[in-house]
Structures are given as C-alpha cells and as structure tokens.
Design a protein around this motif. Structure first.
Motif, PDB file in Angstrom:
ATOM      1  N   TYR A  35     -63.405 -68.087 -37.119  1.00 42.84           N
ATOM      2  CA  TYR A  35     -62.045 -67.563 -36.990  1.00 42.84           C
ATOM      3  C   TYR A  35     -61.101 -68.245 -37.984  1.00 42.84           C
ATOM      4  O   TYR A  35     -60.288 -67.579 -38.625  1.00 42.84           O
ATOM      5  N   GLU A  36     -61.207 -69.548 -38.108  1.00 44.36           N
ATOM      6  CA  GLU A  36     -60.323 -70.264 -39.020  1.00 44.36           C
ATOM      7  C   GLU A  36     -60.573 -69.847 -40.470  1.00 44.36           C
ATOM      8  O   GLU A  36     -59.630 -69.705 -41.254  1.00 44.36           O
ATOM      9  N   GLY A  39     -58.655 -66.893 -41.354  1.00 42.04           N
ATOM     10  CA  GLY A  39     -57.207 -67.031 -41.382  1.00 42.04           C
ATOM     11  C   GLY A  39     -56.520 -67.135 -40.041  1.00 42.04           C
ATOM     12  O   GLY A  39     -55.292 -67.082 -39.959  1.00 42.04           O
ATOM     13  N   TYR A  40     -57.268 -67.301 -38.973  1.00 46.81           N
ATOM     14  CA  TYR A  40     -56.682 -67.437 -37.639  1.00 46.81           C
ATOM     15  C   TYR A  40     -56.266 -68.890 -37.406  1.00 46.81           C
ATOM     16  O   TYR A  40     -56.902 -69.817 -37.900  1.00 46.81           O
ATOM     17  N   THR A  41     -55.219 -69.081 -36.619  1.00 46.91           N
ATOM     18  CA  THR A  41     -54.738 -70.405 -36.235  1.00 46.91           C
ATOM     19  C   THR A  41     -55.135 -70.670 -34.787  1.00 46.91           C
ATOM     20  O   THR A  41     -54.850 -69.853 -33.908  1.00 46.91           O
ATOM     21  N   PHE A  58     -56.596 -67.932 -30.379  1.00 42.78           N
ATOM     22  CA  PHE A  58     -56.123 -67.948 -31.764  1.00 42.78           C
ATOM     23  C   PHE A  58     -54.926 -67.030 -31.921  1.00 42.78           C
ATOM     24  O   PHE A  58     -54.653 -66.178 -31.080  1.00 42.78           O
ATOM     25  N   SER A  59     -54.271 -67.185 -33.076  1.00 48.52           N
ATOM     26  CA  SER A  59     -53.182 -66.301 -33.436  1.00 48.52           C
ATOM     27  C   SER A  59     -53.327 -65.934 -34.911  1.00 48.52           C
ATOM     28  O   SER A  59     -53.738 -66.771 -35.726  1.00 48.52           O
ATOM     29  N   LYS A  60     -52.996 -64.685 -35.219  1.00 48.24           N
ATOM     30  CA  LYS A  60     -52.956 -64.234 -36.611  1.00 48.24           C
ATOM     31  C   LYS A  60     -52.079 -62.991 -36.673  1.00 48.24           C
ATOM     32  O   LYS A  60     -52.263 -62.063 -35.882  1.00 48.24           O
ATOM     33  N   ASN A  61     -51.136 -63.009 -37.590  1.00 48.97           N
ATOM     34  CA  ASN A  61     -50.248 -61.858 -37.806  1.00 48.97           C
ATOM     35  C   ASN A  61     -49.590 -61.380 -36.511  1.00 48.97           C
ATOM     36  O   ASN A  61     -49.500 -60.177 -36.259  1.00 48.97           O
ATOM     37  N   THR A  64     -52.353 -62.412 -30.552  1.00 49.79           N
ATOM     38  CA  THR A  64     -53.048 -63.494 -29.861  1.00 49.79           C
ATOM     39  C   THR A  64     -54.449 -63.003 -29.526  1.00 49.79           C
ATOM     40  O   THR A  64     -54.621 -61.915 -28.977  1.00 49.79           O
TER      41      THR A  64
END
Length: 131
Positions: A35-36, A39-41, A58-61, A64
């Motif tokens: 995931y990282e 680009g996921y946080t 995770f979060s991205k754009n 959640t």
C-alpha cells in the motif's frame, strides 16, 4: 503459590500460536509495504474498536481504506478464512472508525482484503465486501 507446568501438548500449542502470530505480523508488513509503495499513508495498525479489529487503515486522495490481511499457504486458502461473521465485525469496526472522520460515515471509504501466500506474495482485493 505453585507454578503451573505446561504439558507437552500445551507447549506445542503455545509454539504454534507464537508462530502464527509472527507470521500474521509479517503478512501485515508485506501488505503495508504494498500500500505504501502505491502512495497510501498508514493511519493505523491493528485498530481496535468496540466491534472488533481492523488490521491496517490507510488514506489516499481523501479515501480511507480498511484492510483485512489474511495469510495462508496459497491465496485460495487465505480467502476462505474470511467468513460472514468476520466480514460483519470488520464492517462494523470500519463504521466505528469512520464516525471519527471529519465527514463521518459519509466519508469516501472501502474495505480491501490483502491475501498473502506462503512465499510472501501479496494479492489485494479492492472493495472486497462491496459491489
């Protein structure tokens, strides 16, 4: 006060439990890296609410993503380890977490399943519980 001695069977069960725990942690780390790299946080690991636990969040754009990680010898066995009751618990835990987000349960979110096989390969099923 006396010490309780473990029987050979309970020692074996304890070793299996410890091995399974560490294999599960390793599988979560493999999924987290995937995931990282995409680009996921990472927001949380093993988040526990009243309804149950979510392995990774995770979060991205602005979305959640709740991730359930399943490890087995092969992907087919891993996916078989997710039953309806567990799906319901994960969904309820995700809703509980989402209630804390700025948009609450109206937030953009999904539940993924990350399958990790015996060789450490990872297959991600996006929106695994949805349509």
């Amino acid at each position: 006060m006396s010490d309780i001695a473990l029987t050979p069977a309970s020692k074996t069960a304890q070793r299996r439990g410890t091995t399974s725990y560490h294999a599960g942690v390793a599988a979560e780390q493999i999924a987290q890296r995937r995931y990282e790299q995409a680009g996921y946080t990472l927001l949380a690991q093993r988040w526990r609410g009243k309804a149950g636990e979510v392995d990774l969040i995770f979060s991205k754009n602005g979305e959640t993503v709740f991730v359930e990680v399943k490890r087995a010898r092969d992907f087919a066995q891993a996916v078989e380890r997710i039953g309806p009751a567990q799906m319901a618990r994960i969904s309820c835990a995700a809703e509980e977490y989402a209630a804390k987000l700025p948009r609450g349960r109206l937030s953009l979110m999904r539940i993924d399943v990350a399958l990790v096989n015996g060789t450490g390969a990872c297959h991600i099923i996006k929106n695994a519980f949805g349509a």
